[in-house]
Design a protein around this motif. Structure first.
Motif, mmCIF file in Angstrom:
data_model
loop_
_atom_site.group_PDB
_atom_site.id
_atom_site.type_symbol
_atom_site.label_atom_id
_atom_site.label_comp_id
_atom_site.label_asym_id
_atom_site.label_seq_id
_atom_site.Cartn_x
_atom_site.Cartn_y
_atom_site.Cartn_z
ATOM 1 N N THR A 43 0.880 -1.045 0.084
ATOM 2 C CA THR A 43 0.222 -0.186 -0.203
ATOM 3 C C THR A 43 1.031 1.121 -0.012
ATOM 4 N N LEU A 44 1.450 1.608 0.400
ATOM 5 C CA LEU A 44 2.958 2.542 0.762
ATOM 6 C C LEU A 44 3.770 2.873 -0.511
ATOM 7 N N VAL A 45 4.036 1.512 -1.361
ATOM 8 C CA VAL A 45 4.632 1.546 -2.779
ATOM 9 C C VAL A 45 3.589 2.441 -3.457
ATOM 10 N N SER A 46 2.321 1.782 -3.553
ATOM 11 C CA SER A 46 1.077 2.274 -4.369
ATOM 12 C C SER A 46 0.699 3.655 -3.780
ATOM 13 N N HIS A 47 1.315 4.275 -2.692
ATOM 14 C CA HIS A 47 0.654 5.717 -2.377
ATOM 15 C C HIS A 47 2.272 6.312 -3.164
ATOM 16 N N LEU A 48 3.331 5.792 -2.914
ATOM 17 C CA LEU A 48 4.842 6.690 -3.304
ATOM 18 C C LEU A 48 4.266 6.751 -4.601
ATOM 19 N N PHE A 64 3.893 9.951 -9.197
ATOM 20 C CA PHE A 64 3.259 10.104 -11.068
ATOM 21 C C PHE A 64 2.386 11.535 -10.787
ATOM 22 N N SER A 65 1.871 11.960 -9.454
ATOM 23 C CA SER A 65 0.868 13.251 -9.516
ATOM 24 C C SER A 65 1.807 14.504 -9.648
ATOM 25 N N GLY A 66 3.662 14.147 -8.585
ATOM 26 C CA GLY A 66 4.414 15.167 -8.811
ATOM 27 C C GLY A 66 4.770 15.568 -10.505
ATOM 28 N N ILE A 67 4.707 14.929 -11.239
ATOM 29 C CA ILE A 67 5.480 14.265 -12.269
ATOM 30 C C ILE A 67 4.362 15.310 -13.544
ATOM 31 N N ALA A 102 -1.801 18.855 -8.493
ATOM 32 C CA ALA A 102 -1.224 19.248 -7.113
ATOM 33 C C ALA A 102 -2.727 18.789 -5.843
ATOM 34 N N MET A 103 -3.853 18.256 -7.218
ATOM 35 C CA MET A 103 -5.236 17.580 -6.147
ATOM 36 C C MET A 103 -4.806 16.745 -5.481
ATOM 37 N N MET A 104 -4.353 15.412 -6.210
ATOM 38 C CA MET A 104 -3.711 13.993 -6.170
ATOM 39 C C MET A 104 -3.039 14.010 -5.310
ATOM 40 N N PHE A 105 -1.847 14.525 -5.177
ATOM 41 C CA PHE A 105 -0.732 14.191 -4.165
ATOM 42 C C PHE A 105 -1.364 15.053 -2.943
ATOM 43 N N LEU A 106 -2.124 16.309 -2.906
ATOM 44 C CA LEU A 106 -2.313 16.356 -1.275
ATOM 45 C C LEU A 106 -3.743 14.952 -0.852
ATOM 46 N N ARG A 107 -3.944 15.192 -1.783
ATOM 47 C CA ARG A 107 -5.780 13.869 -1.808
ATOM 48 C C ARG A 107 -4.208 12.976 -1.185
ATOM 49 N N THR A 108 -3.602 12.160 -2.064
ATOM 50 C CA THR A 108 -2.789 10.617 -1.700
ATOM 51 C C THR A 108 -2.167 11.118 0.691
ATOM 52 N N LEU A 109 -1.061 12.302 -0.168
ATOM 53 C CA LEU A 109 -0.904 12.241 1.597
ATOM 54 C C LEU A 109 -1.562 12.513 2.199
ATOM 55 N N ILE A 110 -3.252 12.635 2.345
ATOM 56 C CA ILE A 110 -4.393 12.514 3.508
ATOM 57 C C ILE A 110 -4.249 11.275 3.752
ATOM 58 N N VAL A 111 -4.323 10.362 2.341
ATOM 59 C CA VAL A 111 -4.767 9.300 2.604
ATOM 60 C C VAL A 111 -4.005 8.518 3.343
ATOM 61 N N MET A 112 -2.406 8.813 3.189
ATOM 62 C CA MET A 112 -1.574 7.420 3.261
ATOM 63 C C MET A 112 -1.334 7.859 5.402
#
Length: 166
Positions: free
Chosen positions: A93-98, A103-106, A145-155
């Motif tokens: 799950t961590l690898v998936s989030h990373l 991807f979102s950073g790119i 940017a939204m995906m990055f922040l949302r992923t951090l929240i999920v992490m």
């Protein structure tokens, strides 16, 4: 404090996702239906720009839908390994989030560059409606940017054990 901030970001993003997707789909549906009705009811009236609207809505909903998929934990991922080896579930799950963060950073980096490049081209407009194309390209870094922040929240939710991991 962090929890309140994450909750506020989550609510704001959910509002933007839900309403923008709803409005975009309604616009595409009404435009396409009107074009079909006019084409079938008359032989001479046609909304020549309806196909362009539908294409742009598909583009928009695809990328904003990615952000919504992170929220609902519906992104595509390999889930056979965690079922076979439950001990690896947290690591995978961590690898998936990373991977989503990369991807979102790119998307932010390349989307910003592409948007800027298209913005510089005064002739880059849609074929029929003559809308500047940079507006549509701006969806890419916004989504990233939204995906990055949302992923951090999920992490953070996963780390605290409050996620609805399946």
């Amino acid at each position: 404090m962090v929890k309140k901030t994450f909750k506020a970001i989550d609510r704001s993003f959910a509002f933007v996702e839900e309403w923008s997707l709803f409005i975009a789909v309604v616009v595409a549906l009404v435009t396409a239906m009107a074009n079909v009705v006019l084409r079938k009811a008359t032989s001479s009236i046609n909304i020549y720009w309806s196909d362009e609207v539908v294409r742009k809505v598909i583009f928009f909903t695809t990328y904003i839908g990615c952000v919504a998929a992170v929220r609902s934990r519906s992104l595509i991922r390999i889930d056979a390994l965690p079922q076979l080896f439950p001990v690896l579930k947290r690591l995978l799950t961590l690898v998936s989030h990373l991977a989503v963060l990369v991807f979102s950073g790119i998307m932010v980096y390349l989307g910003t560059r592409m948007t800027h490049m298209i913005y510089q081209d005064e002739y880059a407009t849609t074929a029929t409606l003559q809308i500047p194309e940079w507006i549509f390209y701006a969806v890419l870094p916004t989504m990233g940017a939204m995906m990055f922040l949302r992923t951090l929240i999920v992490m953070v939710e996963d780390w605290r054990g409050k996620g609805s991991d399946e």
